[in-house]
Structure formats: structure tokens, C-alpha cells
Design a protein around this motif. Structure first.
Motif, PDB file in Angstrom:
ATOM      1  N   SER A 195      30.490   0.622  28.831  1.00 36.86           N
ATOM      2  CA  SER A 195      30.786   1.760  29.713  1.00 36.86           C
ATOM      3  C   SER A 195      31.636   2.784  28.966  1.00 36.86           C
ATOM      4  O   SER A 195      32.525   2.413  28.195  1.00 36.86           O
ATOM      5  CB  SER A 195      31.532   1.292  30.961  1.00 36.86           C
ATOM      6  OG  SER A 195      32.018   2.414  31.708  1.00 36.86           O
ATOM      7  N   PRO A 196      31.373   4.069  29.197  1.00 39.50           N
ATOM      8  CA  PRO A 196      32.218   5.092  28.571  1.00 39.50           C
ATOM      9  C   PRO A 196      33.570   5.252  29.250  1.00 39.50           C
ATOM     10  O   PRO A 196      34.425   5.987  28.761  1.00 39.50           O
ATOM     11  CB  PRO A 196      31.381   6.362  28.718  1.00 39.50           C
ATOM     12  CG  PRO A 196      30.577   6.137  29.955  1.00 39.50           C
ATOM     13  CD  PRO A 196      30.269   4.658  29.973  1.00 39.50           C
ATOM     14  N   HIS A 197      33.766   4.572  30.385  1.00 39.05           N
ATOM     15  CA  HIS A 197      34.979   4.752  31.176  1.00 39.05           C
ATOM     16  C   HIS A 197      36.029   3.696  30.816  1.00 39.05           C
ATOM     17  O   HIS A 197      35.706   2.531  30.616  1.00 39.05           O
ATOM     18  CB  HIS A 197      34.664   4.690  32.661  1.00 39.05           C
ATOM     19  CG  HIS A 197      33.588   5.642  33.089  1.00 39.05           C
ATOM     20  ND1 HIS A 197      33.751   7.010  33.050  1.00 39.05           N
ATOM     21  CD2 HIS A 197      32.321   5.419  33.533  1.00 39.05           C
ATOM     22  CE1 HIS A 197      32.638   7.600  33.471  1.00 39.05           C
ATOM     23  NE2 HIS A 197      31.756   6.653  33.759  1.00 39.05           N
ATOM     24  N   SER A 198      37.264   4.136  30.735  1.00 38.30           N
ATOM     25  CA  SER A 198      38.380   3.244  30.449  1.00 38.30           C
ATOM     26  C   SER A 198      39.654   3.915  30.919  1.00 38.30           C
ATOM     27  O   SER A 198      39.806   5.133  30.775  1.00 38.30           O
ATOM     28  CB  SER A 198      38.473   2.956  28.945  1.00 38.30           C
ATOM     29  OG  SER A 198      39.729   2.398  28.612  1.00 38.30           O
ATOM     30  N   PRO A 199      40.606   3.152  31.479  1.00 41.59           N
ATOM     31  CA  PRO A 199      41.876   3.770  31.891  1.00 41.59           C
ATOM     32  C   PRO A 199      42.635   4.371  30.716  1.00 41.59           C
ATOM     33  O   PRO A 199      43.448   5.276  30.893  1.00 41.59           O
ATOM     34  CB  PRO A 199      42.653   2.598  32.509  1.00 41.59           C
ATOM     35  CG  PRO A 199      41.989   1.358  32.000  1.00 41.59           C
ATOM     36  CD  PRO A 199      40.550   1.723  31.816  1.00 41.59           C
ATOM     37  N   LEU A 200      42.364   3.895  29.500  1.00 39.60           N
ATOM     38  CA  LEU A 200      43.051   4.428  28.326  1.00 39.60           C
ATOM     39  C   LEU A 200      42.518   5.803  27.924  1.00 39.60           C
ATOM     40  O   LEU A 200      43.116   6.480  27.091  1.00 39.60           O
ATOM     41  CB  LEU A 200      42.923   3.460  27.148  1.00 39.60           C
ATOM     42  CG  LEU A 200      43.562   2.088  27.359  1.00 39.60           C
ATOM     43  CD1 LEU A 200      43.338   1.210  26.139  1.00 39.60           C
ATOM     44  CD2 LEU A 200      45.061   2.216  27.646  1.00 39.60           C
ATOM     45  N   LYS A 201      41.381   6.199  28.490  1.00 36.36           N
ATOM     46  CA  LYS A 201      40.818   7.524  28.200  1.00 36.36           C
ATOM     47  C   LYS A 201      41.194   8.552  29.245  1.00 36.36           C
ATOM     48  O   LYS A 201      40.903   9.736  29.091  1.00 36.36           O
ATOM     49  CB  LYS A 201      39.289   7.440  28.111  1.00 36.36           C
ATOM     50  CG  LYS A 201      38.768   6.569  26.971  1.00 36.36           C
ATOM     51  CD  LYS A 201      37.252   6.531  26.982  1.00 36.36           C
ATOM     52  CE  LYS A 201      36.708   5.648  25.887  1.00 36.36           C
ATOM     53  NZ  LYS A 201      35.226   5.613  25.889  1.00 36.36           N
ATOM     54  N   LYS A 202      41.823   8.105  30.325  1.00 34.39           N
ATOM     55  CA  LYS A 202      42.195   8.995  31.411  1.00 34.39           C
ATOM     56  C   LYS A 202      43.681   9.320  31.345  1.00 34.39           C
ATOM     57  O   LYS A 202      44.447   8.707  30.604  1.00 34.39           O
ATOM     58  CB  LYS A 202      41.880   8.331  32.766  1.00 34.39           C
ATOM     59  CG  LYS A 202      40.398   8.213  33.097  1.00 34.39           C
ATOM     60  CD  LYS A 202      40.220   7.539  34.444  1.00 34.39           C
ATOM     61  CE  LYS A 202      38.788   7.606  34.935  1.00 34.39           C
ATOM     62  NZ  LYS A 202      38.427   8.987  35.317  1.00 34.39           N
ATOM     63  N   LEU A 203      44.082  10.296  32.140  1.00 34.96           N
ATOM     64  CA  LEU A 203      45.502  10.578  32.264  1.00 34.96           C
ATOM     65  C   LEU A 203      46.228   9.351  32.799  1.00 34.96           C
ATOM     66  O   LEU A 203      45.691   8.644  33.640  1.00 34.96           O
ATOM     67  CB  LEU A 203      45.714  11.748  33.239  1.00 34.96           C
ATOM     68  CG  LEU A 203      45.202  13.109  32.780  1.00 34.96           C
ATOM     69  CD1 LEU A 203      45.382  14.117  33.909  1.00 34.96           C
ATOM     70  CD2 LEU A 203      45.913  13.579  31.537  1.00 34.96           C
ATOM     71  N   PRO A 204      47.439   9.078  32.314  1.00 31.59           N
ATOM     72  CA  PRO A 204      48.155   9.850  31.299  1.00 31.59           C
ATOM     73  C   PRO A 204      47.864   9.380  29.866  1.00 31.59           C
ATOM     74  O   PRO A 204      48.243  10.040  28.914  1.00 31.59           O
ATOM     75  CB  PRO A 204      49.614   9.589  31.646  1.00 31.59           C
ATOM     76  CG  PRO A 204      49.602   8.198  32.210  1.00 31.59           C
ATOM     77  CD  PRO A 204      48.286   8.047  32.945  1.00 31.59           C
ATOM     78  N   PHE A 205      47.181   8.215  29.733  1.00 35.12           N
ATOM     79  CA  PHE A 205      46.988   7.646  28.394  1.00 35.12           C
ATOM     80  C   PHE A 205      46.074   8.506  27.528  1.00 35.12           C
ATOM     81  O   PHE A 205      46.275   8.617  26.326  1.00 35.12           O
ATOM     82  CB  PHE A 205      46.383   6.234  28.505  1.00 35.12           C
ATOM     83  CG  PHE A 205      47.294   5.244  29.165  1.00 35.12           C
ATOM     84  CD1 PHE A 205      48.233   4.555  28.422  1.00 35.12           C
ATOM     85  CD2 PHE A 205      47.224   5.000  30.525  1.00 35.12           C
ATOM     86  CE1 PHE A 205      49.079   3.638  29.022  1.00 35.12           C
ATOM     87  CE2 PHE A 205      48.066   4.092  31.136  1.00 35.12           C
ATOM     88  CZ  PHE A 205      49.002   3.412  30.384  1.00 35.12           C
ATOM     89  N   GLY A 206      45.050   9.075  28.127  1.00 32.51           N
ATOM     90  CA  GLY A 206      44.038   9.770  27.348  1.00 32.51           C
ATOM     91  C   GLY A 206      44.326  11.222  27.077  1.00 32.51           C
ATOM     92  O   GLY A 206      43.470  11.937  26.544  1.00 32.51           O
ATOM     93  N   ILE A 207      45.511  11.697  27.421  1.00 29.13           N
ATOM     94  CA  ILE A 207      45.810  13.107  27.224  1.00 29.13           C
ATOM     95  C   ILE A 207      45.868  13.425  25.728  1.00 29.13           C
ATOM     96  O   ILE A 207      46.401  12.656  24.931  1.00 29.13           O
ATOM     97  CB  ILE A 207      47.130  13.499  27.916  1.00 29.13           C
ATOM     98  CG1 ILE A 207      47.281  15.023  27.945  1.00 29.13           C
ATOM     99  CG2 ILE A 207      48.335  12.858  27.252  1.00 29.13           C
ATOM    100  CD1 ILE A 207      48.385  15.500  28.849  1.00 29.13           C
ATOM    101  N   ARG A 208      45.282  14.553  25.347  1.00 31.86           N
ATOM    102  CA  ARG A 208      45.266  14.960  23.951  1.00 31.86           C
ATOM    103  C   ARG A 208      45.461  16.473  23.854  1.00 31.86           C
ATOM    104  O   ARG A 208      45.009  17.233  24.717  1.00 31.86           O
ATOM    105  CB  ARG A 208      43.933  14.598  23.280  1.00 31.86           C
ATOM    106  CG  ARG A 208      43.699  13.115  23.113  1.00 31.86           C
ATOM    107  CD  ARG A 208      44.689  12.461  22.161  1.00 31.86           C
ATOM    108  NE  ARG A 208      44.369  11.069  21.914  1.00 31.86           N
ATOM    109  CZ  ARG A 208      44.772  10.050  22.658  1.00 31.86           C
ATOM    110  NH1 ARG A 208      45.517  10.294  23.739  1.00 31.86           N
ATOM    111  NH2 ARG A 208      44.450   8.815  22.343  1.00 31.86           N
ATOM    112  N   GLY A 209      46.112  16.867  22.788  1.00 34.09           N
ATOM    113  CA  GLY A 209      46.271  18.288  22.496  1.00 34.09           C
ATOM    114  C   GLY A 209      45.259  18.714  21.455  1.00 34.09           C
ATOM    115  O   GLY A 209      45.161  18.110  20.386  1.00 34.09           O
TER     116      GLY A 209
END
Length: 515
Positions: A50-64
Motif C-alpha cells: 500500500s502507498p499509505h503509511s502514517p509515517l508519510k502523513k502529517l506530522p511525520f511526513g511533512i517535508r520542505g
């Protein structure tokens, strides 16, 4: 395994895909988009189902996203699809507007927008895209996957590469009992890259100083923790959103490498020791660890196998440089590999991927190491930290650090006399309202002529398959009369007055093949 793979090469006949990419993260997806835009057939194999993961979502997945990444997405008409930055303020920045607003940081030391002298960056125009945006990994992957599939890229999830064998003509890839064949294989499969390991790439560098923790927790008594980033005699902790706590423990990466489970009790003990409080965690929802290990492949190519992104280089996530570095790899490699596949590449074009990108990786790894060096707990590190704070509080200091963090200073050594050569092309705005970034959606090179010189238009006719001619007056042409732009937006040649046709011809032949 080699005999089995070789037998499958014979059984499958000619390559079925031009390129197989291992990894459907942002780098693999963006590279696939670049290749497919150039009419290459691409398959992505991704081990996660699956492309979904809690580590890819806010707040973990936030990127600049830095200036170069923003420009790259804009040049491929993808920037408008990123919505998160339109509704989210950077949680690592304070909420004040104006000169007190934080523009970024180095080792947790902020530099402020009001101190940055952008007039020193004379090639940034009012029509330039922003120097940075906030997004999240899941949003970026969703946008890129949608574009990749629209361009004909095939994405197969739940298939991890378990081995491969290459010949002079192609690569056969194994995923358990399935086999795939392609002309080229690119490893975009992260820091633990199977492609890198099976391919025998040397991964040289330095070992970590700390274990970092990213956690989402419920805290019974959050008032016991100070807001923002806090450096203590035992380490560092930071609260940036309710329940989202980052911790740095200078244990030389011992816990991360131990592979022990991250329990509520362990996180609480760690947070109490580093914060010097008796704070209580009532629930641990998500937790992950990371380190500042800094390693880089000594070459990015072995025959028909290439590396990009974290497969080619890893470092701490301090300052958010990793994603930008990987997207830069993809933008640089895509058009060069496509030209090679289509036999439209000048000699040495594909090798320039390594010679251009490896030094950029070296700079980012050293930037990461330098941050860690002044974050340590020793008196020497704290003394250096204080000096850096003073420097970053000056106008020239803030401007320098902003230029590095935002990617404004990124440059390839391409030779040539004009100071624009090797830099990202300014987003020139023509009188009809079109911009250079907007004219690059098709992924072709551009010879931009502000003086409508018929000789330049004639020259482009010799490269019309890979390059197009654009002429017209600009609102501000920055004292430039003509510019040759590579498909990745890098200036290959520029002239401030009378064109040196010999140098232009040499630059065109270096990056493009005549019809």
C-alpha cells in the motif's frame, strides 16, 4: 541464482521495458515521470503493498521543498497540484509574519527572513517560484503517481526485488518467483537499497552520533515540557504540534541499530531523562527512529544499473535536505537516461549524471555533519554553536545560510564564461505573459533568444527533436541576449551581447545530438 536469471534472459527475448525502477517513493515516481515524458516505457516495482503509511502523513511526513524542487515541479506543471502548502504553516517556524518570520534553520539555529538580503541573488526574478514550500510525502507521492500513470508508467506494488543479473544488453530482475526484463535498472529503493547491495556498490561514509526519535504520543502533563526546540545537557527534544515530539539522544545510534521495539516505557524514560522532568506519556501512537549516519555510493552507475535518492546517499534529516537531493537526482538523470535509450545522447552524457550529482551529494552530507558537530553536548560544540548563532544573526550570515538551505547556490561546473552557466535558469517572463518554467512542460531543451536572431533559429533546426527555439522580449532579461537551457532547467550556455556561435555550437553538441 545467476544461472536461473541467465536462463530467464534467454526465455524472455528482447527487453520488455526501457527502464525498471525499484521504489515508488517520490524519487522513483518523479524519475518515472521524466522517463515517460520522453516516451520511454517504465515499470516501477515497490515492495510495500500500500502507498499509505502514517509515517508519510502529517506530522511525520511533512517535508520542505527547496527552491530547486519547487522549480522542478513547476517546470513539469505539477506544482499547482500540491495543496498542503496553501493551507499549512510550517510547524517548525514561528507564526509571526514579516521580518521576524523564520526562514529555516541550521542545527536548530534559525535564520530570519528579515535578515536575508535577496538582492545578492541577482538572477532571481519577481516571476521566480517560491524559495520553499511545505508538503507531505503522501501528497507528493499521490501527485507523482497520478502523473506517472497518466503518462503510461506501470506501478506494481507488493513486489520487492530479490535479485538481478545484467548483461551488455539489459537487466533481468527477480521478485521471488517473478521475472522482469529491461534495458536499465534504477535503484530508488531507499537507504537499505537492495539494488545497491546486490549491485555491489561501495557505500562509504561516517557512523552516527545519535539516535533520533519521531513520536506521536498522548501526554498527561504537557505543560512540563517547554515549547519549541530545547537543548539540554542530556540531548534535545522538541514539540512542534500537539503530541508530536522529536528527541535526540547522543548514543552513537546504539538504540536505532539495536532494532529493539520502541515501547511507551522506553520513550517516556528517554523523554524524562533528556527534558529533566517527570513528564508522563499515557499513549504511544506512532514512533520511528533515525540517525545521522552519512554515507554515499562511490559511483552511481554499475553497467546498466544506476542509483538515485537515498539509495545513493543517506544523511540525517536535519534541515530536510534529503528529499530535495533525491528529486534533483531524478531531474538530472531522467532526460539523460532517456536520450541514451533512444540513441540520441552525445558521448559521455549519462556519465555526467554522476559527475554532476555526486559533488552535490558530498556537499549535503558535509552540511549534515557540520550541523551534528555543533549540536553535540561537549563544551567545544556549544562554543561553536554560539558563534554560529552570532553569524546567522547578521545579514550576510542569514543570506548565506538561506542560499544553502533553499538551494539557491546549487551549481554544476560546466565551464563557460557567463556566470549563469551551470545554474538553474531564471524564470524569465516574456511580454506575452509566458514564462520559461511554463514553456518547459514538455521536457525539451530550449534556446531562448531575446533578440530574434535568425542564425540561432537556424541552429535549433539541427536539434529540433530535443530542443526548441523560443524568442521574444522579456520584462527583465537580466542583461542576457540568449540562453541555452537543458531539459532539466540548467543553463548550458549564455551570452550577454554578441553571440559566440562557436561556444554555442560546442554547448549544443555537448548536451544534444544533431538530427
Amino acid at each position: 541464482m545467476k544461472d536461473t536469471l541467465e536462463s530467464n534472459i534467454s526465455a524472455q527475448g528482447p527487453p520488455f521495458y526501457d527502464v525498471i525502477i525499484s521504489g515508488a517513493g517520490p524519487v522513483g515516481l518523479f524519475l518515472a515521470c521524466e522517463l515517460a515524458l520522453a516516451k520511454c516505457s517504465v515499470l516501477i516495482l515497490e515492495k510495500a503493498e500500500s502507498p499509505h503509511s502514517p509515517l508519510k502523513k502529517l506530522p511525520f511526513g511533512i517535508r520542505g521543498l527547496n527552491a530547486l524542487s519547487v522549480e522542478a515541479l513547476y517546470r513539469r506543471d505539477l506544482l499547482k497540484e500540491l495543496e498542503l502548502h496553501k493551507r499549512l504553516k510550517n510547524p517548525h517556524q514561528n507564526t509571526q509574519q514579516g521580518p521576524k518570520r523564520q526562514g529555516g534553520h541550521f542545527a536548530g539555529i534559525p535564520f530570519l527572513d528579515g535578515n536575508i538580503d535577496t538582492s545578492q541573488w541577482k538572477y532571481r526574478l519577481p516571476s521566480s517560484t517560491e524559495t520553499g514550500l511545505i508538503s507531505e510525502i503522501e501528497e507528493i507521492e499521490t501527485v507523482l503517481a497520478r502523473r506517472a500513470e497518466a503518462l503510461g508508467v506501470e506501478i506494481r506494488r507488493g513486489l520487492a526485488i530479490t535479485g538481478f543479473h545484467q548483461t551488455a544488453d539489459g537487466v533481468t530482475i527477480q521478485s521471488d518467483d517473478q521475472y522482469f526484463h529491461s534495458k536499465w535498472l534504477v535503484g530508488c529503493d531507499g537507504s537499505r537499497s537492495v539494488v545497491r547491495k546486490v549491485g555491489g556498490f561501495e557505500f562509504a561514509g561516517t557512523e552516527p552520533e545519535f539516535t533520533g526519535y519521531s513520536t506521536l504520543v498522548d501526554i498527561t502533563d504537557p505543560e512540563k515540557l517547554s515549547p519549541g526546540r530545547n537543548v539540554t545537557p542530556a540531548g534535545m527534544y522538541m514539540q512542534s504540534q500537539p503530541g508530536y515530539v522529536l528527541i535526540q539522544d547522543f548514543d552513537a545510534g546504539a538504540f536505532h541499530h539495536s532494532k529493539k521495539p520502541i515501547t511507551l516505557q522506553h520513550v517516556q524514560e528517554m523523554l524524562r531523562r533528556i527534558s529533566n522532568t517527570n513528564v508522563t506519556i499515557s499513549a504511544l501512537h506512532v514512533a520511528t527512529t533515525w540517525t545521522d549516519r552519512a554515507r554515499q555510493a562511490t559511483t552511481y552507475r554499475n553497467g546498466r544499473v544506476l542509483l538515485a535518492g537515498d539509495a545513493a546517499h543517506i544523511h540525517s534529516p536535519l534541515g530536510g535536505q534529503g528529499l530535495n537531493l533525491g528529486l534533483g537526482d531524478a531531474m538530472n538523470l531522467g532526460w539523460k537516461l532517456a536520450a541514451t535509450i533512444q540513441k540520441k545522447a552525445p558521448e559521455g552524457l549519462l556519465d555526467s549524471y554522476y559527475t554532476e550529482r555526486h559533488p552535490i551529494g558530498v556537499q549535503v552530507l558535509d552540511w549534515s555533519r557540520a550541523q551534528v558537530a555543533i549540536m553535540k553536548l561537549s563544551p567545544q560544540a556549544r562554543a561553536l554553536n554560539a558563534i554560529f548563532r552570532d553569524i546567522m544573526d547578521t545579514r550576510d550570515g542569514a543570506t548565506y545560510f538561506a542560499g544553502r538551505v533553499w538551494g539557491v547556490f546549487t551549481h554544476y561546473d560546466l565551464g563557460g564564461n557567463h556566470p549563469l552557466i551551470g545554474y538553474s535558469v531564471p524564470n524569465f517572463e516574456l511580454e506575452d505573459g509566458s514564462t520559461i518554467g511554463g514553456l518547459m512542460h514538455d521536457g525539451r531543451g530550449i534556446l531562448l533568444d531575446f533578440e530574434e536572431n535568425t542564425a540561432l533559429k537556424t541552429l535549433v533546426g539541427n536539434y529540433s527533436d530535443r530542443m526548441k527555439y523560443v524568442s521574444g522580449h522579456a520584462k527583465d532579461r537580466l542583461a542576457v541576449s540568449a540562453v541555452l537551457i537543458r531539459p532539466d532547467g540548467i543553463v548550458a550556455w549564455a551570452s550577454a551581447g554578441d553571440q559566440d556561435y562557436g561556444e554555442l555550437q560546442k554547448a549544443a553538441d555537448r548536451w544534444f545530438v544533431c538530427n
